[in-house]
Design an enzyme around this catalytic site. Structure first.
Site, PDB file in Angstrom:
ATOM      1  N   TYR A 140     118.653  11.205  21.028  1.00 10.26           N
ATOM      2  CA  TYR A 140     119.290  12.311  20.203  1.00 10.26           C
ATOM      3  C   TYR A 140     118.400  13.204  19.375  1.00 10.26           C
ATOM      4  O   TYR A 140     118.946  14.312  18.960  1.00 10.26           O
ATOM      5  CB  TYR A 140     120.146  11.310  19.176  1.00 10.26           C
ATOM      6  CG  TYR A 140     121.589  10.552  19.433  1.00 10.26           C
ATOM      7  CD1 TYR A 140     121.811  10.753  20.928  1.00 10.26           C
ATOM      8  CD2 TYR A 140     121.941   9.971  18.666  1.00 10.26           C
ATOM      9  CE1 TYR A 140     122.786  10.051  21.503  1.00 10.26           C
ATOM     10  CE2 TYR A 140     123.082   8.807  18.981  1.00 10.26           C
ATOM     11  CZ  TYR A 140     123.645   9.215  20.476  1.00 10.26           C
ATOM     12  OH  TYR A 140     124.565   8.399  20.778  1.00 10.26           O
ATOM     13  N   LYS A 190     116.652  -1.985  27.041  1.00 13.21           N
ATOM     14  CA  LYS A 190     116.862  -1.905  28.588  1.00 13.21           C
ATOM     15  C   LYS A 190     115.648  -2.144  29.257  1.00 13.21           C
ATOM     16  O   LYS A 190     115.189  -1.215  30.077  1.00 13.21           O
ATOM     17  CB  LYS A 190     117.826  -0.871  29.109  1.00 13.21           C
ATOM     18  CG  LYS A 190     118.273  -0.789  30.504  1.00 13.21           C
ATOM     19  CD  LYS A 190     119.238  -1.892  30.762  1.00 13.21           C
ATOM     20  CE  LYS A 190     120.029  -1.822  31.887  1.00 13.21           C
ATOM     21  NZ  LYS A 190     120.611  -3.099  32.656  1.00 13.21           N
ATOM     22  N   ASP A 222     123.318  -3.999  28.265  1.00  8.67           N
ATOM     23  CA  ASP A 222     124.577  -4.488  28.771  1.00  8.67           C
ATOM     24  C   ASP A 222     124.934  -5.864  28.659  1.00  8.67           C
ATOM     25  O   ASP A 222     126.272  -6.306  28.366  1.00  8.67           O
ATOM     26  CB  ASP A 222     124.339  -4.300  30.472  1.00  8.67           C
ATOM     27  CG  ASP A 222     123.237  -4.872  30.851  1.00  8.67           C
ATOM     28  OD1 ASP A 222     122.257  -4.971  30.479  1.00  8.67           O
ATOM     29  OD2 ASP A 222     123.190  -4.501  32.292  1.00  8.67           O
ATOM     30  N   ASP A 246     124.122   3.173  18.412  1.00  4.69           N
ATOM     31  CA  ASP A 246     125.559   4.128  18.226  1.00  4.69           C
ATOM     32  C   ASP A 246     126.761   3.393  18.916  1.00  4.69           C
ATOM     33  O   ASP A 246     127.865   3.197  18.539  1.00  4.69           O
ATOM     34  CB  ASP A 246     125.370   5.533  18.812  1.00  4.69           C
ATOM     35  CG  ASP A 246     126.459   6.405  18.540  1.00  4.69           C
ATOM     36  OD1 ASP A 246     127.357   5.938  17.988  1.00  4.69           O
ATOM     37  OD2 ASP A 246     126.260   7.541  18.868  1.00  4.69           O
ATOM     38  N   ASP A 250     129.831   0.564  17.268  1.00  4.65           N
ATOM     39  CA  ASP A 250     131.264   0.662  17.361  1.00  4.65           C
ATOM     40  C   ASP A 250     132.064  -0.253  17.943  1.00  4.65           C
ATOM     41  O   ASP A 250     133.240  -0.499  17.782  1.00  4.65           O
ATOM     42  CB  ASP A 250     131.497   2.201  18.296  1.00  4.65           C
ATOM     43  CG  ASP A 250     131.208   3.364  17.133  1.00  4.65           C
ATOM     44  OD1 ASP A 250     131.033   3.187  15.944  1.00  4.65           O
ATOM     45  OD2 ASP A 250     131.200   4.712  17.721  1.00  4.65           O
TER      46      ASP A 250
END
Length: 354
Positions: A140, A190, A222, A246, A250
């Site tokens: 980001y 990851k 994942d 992020d 959520d």
């Protein structure tokens, strides 16, 4: 005197921050906290007034405040604004300007809302976890290109990068959080694919040497996403980077039955910012039906982390639990058999139980 800068933002932002301030004023009377408030604009509202999503005056006021209470920004009204002037840029600007390097998102499922979760009751009853998300690094905040021609085709790109000090800082906070909870930390990356994740994992493992009382394990992002659905009670504290955090935070918020109930704290170098994790919901703005509880719980986190007023924070949380246990529900969590209430009544019910 403790100064709180309030940034209502856009959409339902004013309604929910007004509710949180009303609750703060109620606990202030009970616990003599001596709070004062200063209001400033950010987001689309600021763009309409000043031509920028984050005015210098707003940022400077936040830097001088003891804490910042933030509503929400954005809305389809500003969909066609230039990328650098979109309302969401205000959030990124505040994170960078205030050094908000860590986002804490607690997910605790109270017994009275177990039935609201999309997961089976036996999976969610007793869930109590915190996601610690790195907030000012990663993709980001990396270099980016909106459009370029490569081999005759248009492409865009974003650069993901992390430094060891950035990972160390967020990891230490996550370990300290786990140390005062149940002593378990899950680091999410990851590392089987991404170079930044391999550095992340090496650094987290190194920092762990200084926190022998905390159990550390690693999960690929994942797998973590799946485990949050099939066995969320296994988690105590989760630490991860900006992009993964992020998304996972959520996902975790839905476990509790409504995103409208979820608070967050962004811990900073200069001050800290507190906001609900939901958006500005322009489709229901002004209707008086928004759930203010996520913002009110964010205000409780403000008291806990910035003002060290633990007793007052617990009073707010207990009042919300009691309101829910007494059968009151806003539209987002309402079902037959409960008492449907709007934003204003929800606020009054919570204040009456403090």
């Amino acid at each position: 005197m403790s100064k709180i800068v309030v940034i209502p933002g856009d959409g339902i932002g004013k309604e929910i921050t007004d509710s949180a301030v009303e609750v703060l004023k109620t606990v202030d009377k009970k616990f003599n906290l001596n709070l004062e408030y200063e209001y400033h604009d950010a987001g689309g509202t600021a763009y309409d007034k000043f031509g920028v999503p984050l005015p210098d005056e707003t940022l400077e006021a936040c830097k001088k405040a003891d804490a910042v209470l933030f509503g929400a920004v954005g809305g389809n009204k500003w969909d066609n604004v230039k990328a650098e002037l979109r309302p969401e840029r205000a959030i990124l600007g505040l994170r960078k300007g205030l050094g908000l390097y860590a986002n804490l998102r607690p997910v605790k499922v109270v017994d009275s809302l177990v039935g609201n979760s999309p997961l089976k009751p036996e999976l969610v009853k007793g869930v109590d976890l915190v996601i610690v998300r790195e907030l000012v690094g990663g993709i980001y905040f990396g270099d980016r290109c909106e459009s370029e021609i490569k081999d005759g085709s248009e492409r865009a790109w974003d650069l993901e990068n992390y430094s060891v000090p950035e990972v160390e800082r967020i990891t230490k906070l996550a370990f300290e959080t786990a140390k005062i909870r149940r002593g378990k930390l899950t680091s999410v990356d990851k590392a089987n694919v991404l170079a930044t994740s391999r550095l992340w994992r090496r650094t987290v493992t190194k920092v762990a040497e200084n926190f022998t009382g905390v159990e550390l394990n690693h999960l690929y992002v994942d797998n973590c996403a799946m485990q949050l659905c099939v066995n969320p009670k296994q988690f105590d504290v989760i630490v991860t980077g900006n992009l993964f955090g992020d998304i996972l935070s959520d996902e975790a918020a839905v476990i509790g039955g409504s995103i409208g109930l979820m608070p967050s704290a962004s811990i900073g170098e200069l001050t800290s910012l507190y906001e609900p994790i939901h958006g500005s919901a322009p489709d229901i703005a002004g209707q008086g039906i928004a759930n203010p509880m996520g913002t009110i719980l964010s205000a409780a986190m403000l008291l806990r982390y910035s003002l060290k007023a633990e007793e007052a924070a617990k009073a707010i949380e207990a009042a919300i639990d009691k309101t829910l246990a007494d059968g009151f529900r806003t539209a987002d969590i309402y079902s037959d058999g409960f008492k449907k209430i709007g934003t204003e009544q929800a606020t009054k019910e919570i204040c009456s139980r403090i």
